[in-house]
Structure formats: structure tokens, C-alpha cells
Design a protein around this motif. Sequence first.
Motif, mmCIF file in Angstrom:
data_model
loop_
_atom_site.group_PDB
_atom_site.id
_atom_site.type_symbol
_atom_site.label_atom_id
_atom_site.label_comp_id
_atom_site.label_asym_id
_atom_site.label_seq_id
_atom_site.Cartn_x
_atom_site.Cartn_y
_atom_site.Cartn_z
ATOM 1 N N ILE A 298 0.842 -1.198 0.000
ATOM 2 C CA ILE A 298 0.000 0.000 0.000
ATOM 3 C C ILE A 298 0.879 1.250 0.000
ATOM 4 N N GLY A 299 2.045 1.154 0.620
ATOM 5 C CA GLY A 299 2.961 2.290 0.695
ATOM 6 C C GLY A 299 3.450 2.760 -0.662
ATOM 7 N N VAL A 300 3.565 1.858 -1.622
ATOM 8 C CA VAL A 300 3.954 2.279 -2.973
ATOM 9 C C VAL A 300 2.918 3.249 -3.528
ATOM 10 N N LEU A 301 1.650 2.885 -3.382
ATOM 11 C CA LEU A 301 0.579 3.788 -3.821
ATOM 12 C C LEU A 301 0.604 5.081 -3.017
ATOM 13 N N GLU A 302 0.736 4.963 -1.715
ATOM 14 C CA GLU A 302 0.724 6.145 -0.847
ATOM 15 C C GLU A 302 1.886 7.084 -1.180
#
Length: 519
Positions: A298-302
Motif C-alpha cells: 500500500i505504501g507504494v501507492l501512498e
Amino acid sequence: MTRSTSDLPTVLFDGSRLGLDDIAALSERRARAVLSREPAFIARIARGADFLDRLLKEDGVVYGVTTGYGDSCTVTIPPDLVAELPHHLYTYHGCGAGRFLTAEETRAVLAVRLASLAQGMSGVSVALLSQLEALLVNDVLPLIPAEGSVGASGDLTPLSYVAAVLCGERDVLYQGRTRPAGEVLAELGIAPLRLRPKEGLAIMNGTAVMTALACLAFRRADRVARLATRLTACNVVASSGNAHHFDETLFSVKPHAGQQRVAARLRADLDTGSAARASRNEQRLQDRYSLRCAPHVIGVLEDALPFFRSLIDNELNSANDNPIIDAEGERVLHGGHFYGGHIAFAMDGLKNAVANVADLLDRQMALLVDTRYNHGLPSNLSGATGPRAAINHGLKALQISVSAWTAEALKQTMPASVFSRSTECHNQDKVSMGTIAARDCLRVLDLTDQVLAAMLITARQGLALRRRADPSLAVPPALAAFEADLSDRVPLVVEDRALDRDLQALLAARDEAVWNPHA
């Protein structure tokens, strides 16, 4: 009747900087468009049109004004036909196909085009800007086919439907009905435009469609990141997982800011700072990757979202037609600002990051429904007990649907921008495919939203069944409130039932708090 917007906040179009949130607000009728009437703004817009008029009188050669378009730029237009040229441009580009853009998407297109032309660098009249404003204010929405743009020279074919409607041609959606544009404009007392030289080109030769879709896609992707984080927290609790995979010190040594935000949200949701949680003996030293590495996925998107926002906002605030009219310097600048490469890159990247989050949630669900991996929960998260458990199947089919939606989302991640074509007699020999990328991204978001809706049902089921298995379980406060909201929306699946209505009801609630945690 058209809903009144007089009591809504305004978005002012005066050439100053707007944000994608402004476009989203206009698209959802949470704000109303207001074109500046300030004398300085009106004068700045008029200077461009006046400058073009002077050039024409002096027999100046201006692309798209006294010449044909694209590869036909060597064709000189006889002076007595110059006034007809803009109308021919939108006429022959009336060859779109596919679905029509939604009402929200169409409002965004109108707003984005108005924002670009309000920069005062396109040589258009104030009357044209006022006509675009009138469409937005009265919610007169051109029916715009979604397919037919290669993203350079801009969104020519879809934007031809905007140009035609401004002139009283083709069809519009008005008050829920499809009607001829001329009929609706007459009903509202709005005179159809007769386009001035270059105005057809100025409307059509830009990136308004892809940018509008990108504005809407961005906001939806931001919601995906937040809700996927909340659902991950639910799934950690439901699977009796290790809440300390998201430790602050652990994440301090890998300093991706977005990834750290996701981990912080998980810590807050799981209440890892409380004494009760801190002292709890975890069942496993390490959970499987779909739980343990959720911040990393999810951090990649964030982490990508702020960068993509900057690209979209800059495109939104650009003059992106050709040629650019510099009335102050009295120059006509021929270039390629219609090229949508930044939007194409943002949308290709965004759809990849979003689809990876859908895949993460699909893997989490696969763990939860499988008795080999869900640590004591019933097979397929069925709520049935006793003899009837044998004939009930819980979320078995829902997991198959989630897998199908995820697979389709992943299939859509091939970047559109790498499929550049040579078109229009090799004049447009390198094109952005930005509009296709934006449409792909919206499709990935549609599929991901379906995954999220299914995971909301899964969270409701998993938390309830974990509490049944462990009556002493203390669900952290944030998740307890979230679960209570879900329980009001979705009855526990005990006896098998069709879940399509539950899914549709959840999808219809995307503006509500249950879809927007950590807001």
C-alpha cells in the motif's frame, strides 16, 4: 428540475491556480463554477482574440486559422472561408465511439477545459468562456463518447462534442434526459456560439478529457490506499495475526514516507500502544506477506500519490492547445502542449499501484477463507453451525469473484503509453495515449472498488467469527466502530444468500465514512 447550486461554494475561473479537488467538487455538484468578471481578467482574455483579429487583417499566417489542420497545415484557407474552418473541425471529428462519459466525468471535462482557456493564452473570446460556464452552471452536459483519442493532438474527437454543443449541435444530457443541444440552449435562453478563428482548435486541441479523468481517478486512488489499510487491520485481527509487524522503530529504518504513514495508520487501528495489546502473546512470529508486508504494498501507492498529484495539477493549470497566443509579446508560438505524456505516465503508474493493492487484498481474503491458514475460523468464513454447516458455503463464491476482479485489474496494468501510434499522415507520429491510460485507470479503480466492497463483507464476517472463537477478544476502538458500522449495513452470513445486493449497497456508499477511514 436542475438542482440549485446557488448556496454552494464557488470555484473561480480567473486564470489563477486550481487543484484537482476543485475539479472533483464541480464534477459532483458540490461547488459551482464562476467565471471572473474582473476587468483585468476580461481585458487579458480579449487581448488574445484582438491580437488574432489584427493578424488576420494584416494577412498573417496562423496555423489552424488561415491554414488547414495537422498535415493540412500547408493548405491556405481563402479569406472568405476562414470563419467556417472551426465548424468544420468539430464536424469531421464527430466520430467517437464507446460508452458516453458519465455526468461526473463530463462536468470535469468542461471545468478542465475552462481552466485551461482561462489562462489567457489561447486567443479565444470571453463569449466562449462564458458559454462553457453556462453549460456547467445549468448542468447541460455534452454526450461525449469515451473512445477515439490518442492523446495528441490532444483529445480532439471527444472534445469535438463539447465544441458542437457550444454551437447548439449534437446531443446533451439535461435533467436526466438526452435531448438535442440546440433545443436545450433555446429553452435556457442561451444563444449558440458562432466560433471565432482558432476557437474550434482551442476547445479541441488540448488535454481536457484525460486530465479530467485523471483528477477523478486520483481521488478514488487515495481512498483505495486508506480503506485498504483499514481492511488490513481488520484482517490482522480476524486472523489472530501479529500486530507488531508495523512497529514504529521497524519502519524508521526504511524511510519511505508513504509506507511509514500506512504503518502508522495500522498501529493506530490495531492500538498497538495499549497495554493490553502490547502484552498479548502473538500466535506467530511472522505472518504471511499479504499481512506482514501490507505497508510495503500500500505504501507504494501512498508514496506515488503526491507525485502523481503534482503532474495532474500542473496539467490542469496549463495552457495546452496549439498554437499558444502571446498577446503581450504579440507572438504566435507553435508547439506541442497538447501532448498528454505526463497524464499518461501518471495514469499508467497509478493503475499499476492500485491493482497491486487489489491483489494484496485478494491474497488476504484467500488466507481468511482457508482453514489451513485462518487459525481457527470456519471454512469460507461461514457463520452456519451444527448440522446446517454442511450445506452452507459462506464467502466461497465471493472469494472467486474477488479473484476474478483482481485478475482483470492486473490485466489492465499494461502501460498504454508504450502503444504510441503514428496518425494523421505522420504529422502526429508520436502520441501519448493519455486518454486511454486514464480510462484504463478508471476501469482498474472500478474493479478494485468491487474488491474493496467484497473485503468490507469479509471484514464484517471475519471479525464476528473471530469474536465467536475467542469471546475474550478486545477489538481495538477504531476497528470496533468500523465493525459496528459494517454490522448495520451487512447482516452476518449464516445461511447462504446472494451477496450481490450487499455489494451494490456498499458500492453506493462510497462517499460515506465506512469507505473513508483516516480521512
